[in-house]
Design a protein around this motif. Structure first.
Motif, short mmCIF file in Angstrom:
data_model
loop_
_atom_site.label_atom_id
_atom_site.label_comp_id
_atom_site.label_asym_id
_atom_site.label_seq_id
_atom_site.Cartn_x
_atom_site.Cartn_y
_atom_site.Cartn_z
N ALA A 156 0.83 -1.20 0.00
CA ALA A 156 0.00 0.00 0.00
C ALA A 156 0.86 1.26 0.00
N MET A 157 1.94 1.25 0.78
CA MET A 157 2.83 2.42 0.80
C MET A 157 3.55 2.58 -0.53
N GLY A 158 3.86 1.48 -1.19
CA GLY A 158 4.47 1.56 -2.51
C GLY A 158 3.54 2.22 -3.52
N SER B 90 4.18 5.78 -5.32
CA SER B 90 4.21 5.83 -6.79
C SER B 90 3.25 6.87 -7.34
N VAL B 91 2.05 6.90 -6.79
CA VAL B 91 1.06 7.87 -7.26
C VAL B 91 1.51 9.29 -6.90
N GLY B 92 2.02 9.48 -5.70
CA GLY B 92 2.50 10.82 -5.31
C GLY B 92 3.67 11.28 -6.16
N GLY B 93 4.61 10.39 -6.42
CA GLY B 93 5.75 10.74 -7.27
C GLY B 93 5.32 11.05 -8.69
N THR B 94 4.33 10.31 -9.18
CA THR B 94 3.82 10.55 -10.53
C THR B 94 3.19 11.93 -10.62
N PHE B 95 2.39 12.30 -9.63
CA PHE B 95 1.76 13.62 -9.65
C PHE B 95 2.82 14.72 -9.57
N ALA B 96 3.79 14.56 -8.71
CA ALA B 96 4.83 15.58 -8.58
C ALA B 96 5.63 15.73 -9.88
N ALA B 97 6.00 14.62 -10.48
CA ALA B 97 6.79 14.67 -11.71
C ALA B 97 5.99 15.28 -12.87
N ALA C 299 -2.01 22.12 -16.07
CA ALA C 299 -3.30 21.45 -16.31
C ALA C 299 -3.10 20.17 -17.12
N ILE C 300 -2.27 20.23 -18.13
CA ILE C 300 -1.97 19.04 -18.92
C ILE C 300 -1.25 18.01 -18.06
N GLY C 301 -0.36 18.48 -17.17
CA GLY C 301 0.34 17.59 -16.25
C GLY C 301 -0.61 16.86 -15.32
N VAL C 302 -1.64 17.54 -14.85
CA VAL C 302 -2.63 16.90 -13.97
C VAL C 302 -3.38 15.80 -14.73
N VAL C 303 -3.77 16.10 -15.96
CA VAL C 303 -4.50 15.10 -16.76
C VAL C 303 -3.62 13.87 -17.00
N VAL C 304 -2.36 14.10 -17.36
CA VAL C 304 -1.44 12.98 -17.59
C VAL C 304 -1.23 12.20 -16.29
N ALA C 305 -1.08 12.91 -15.17
CA ALA C 305 -0.86 12.25 -13.88
C ALA C 305 -2.06 11.38 -13.50
N ILE C 306 -3.26 11.83 -13.77
CA ILE C 306 -4.45 11.06 -13.45
C ILE C 306 -4.49 9.78 -14.27
N VAL C 307 -4.18 9.89 -15.55
CA VAL C 307 -4.17 8.70 -16.42
C VAL C 307 -3.12 7.70 -15.94
N VAL C 308 -1.92 8.18 -15.63
CA VAL C 308 -0.84 7.29 -15.18
C VAL C 308 -1.19 6.70 -13.82
N LEU D 262 -3.49 3.81 -14.29
CA LEU D 262 -2.75 2.65 -14.78
C LEU D 262 -1.93 2.00 -13.65
N LEU D 263 -1.34 2.81 -12.79
CA LEU D 263 -0.59 2.27 -11.65
C LEU D 263 -1.49 1.51 -10.70
N ILE D 264 -2.65 2.06 -10.41
CA ILE D 264 -3.58 1.41 -9.50
C ILE D 264 -4.06 0.09 -10.09
#
Length: 90
Positions: free
Chosen positions: A27-29, A33-40, A67-76, A79-81
């Motif tokens: 769960a922490m992984g 991963s999701v937090g790092g994806t959003f930040a990146a 805004a484009i970064g948020v959309v990409v982060a949500i999609v990724v 996929l991670l989940i």
């Protein structure tokens, strides 16, 4: 099962069907991963937007890039989940 008879080693944990079960590391992984994806994605979108702002002498590309970064982060993140949960929606 009586609580005093439980095994402290975790041998009785549910490890089936690719779910998280009682595994906090998994769960922490996922959270990391999701937090790092959003930040990146936000950082990269903002940085590219700043570069476009400097090249075109405008002031709105940095917000558009974020805004484009948020959309990409949500999609990724979706996929991670799916990957972490074994491809299931729940």
């Amino acid at each position: 099962m009586n609580p005093s008879e439980r095994k402290p080693s975790g041998e009785d944990r549910d490890k089936g069907n690719g779910s998280f079960g009682d595994n906090p590391w998994r769960a922490m992984g996922l959270i990391g991963s999701v937090g790092g994806t959003f930040a990146a994605c936000l950082g990269l979108g903002y940085w590219l937007g700043l570069k476009l702002d400097a090249a075109q002498d405008t002031g709105y590309w940095s917000i558009t890039g974020m805004a484009i970064g948020v959309v990409v982060a949500i999609v990724v993140a979706i996929l991670l989940i799916r990957t972490f949960t074994g491809g299931k929606a729940n």
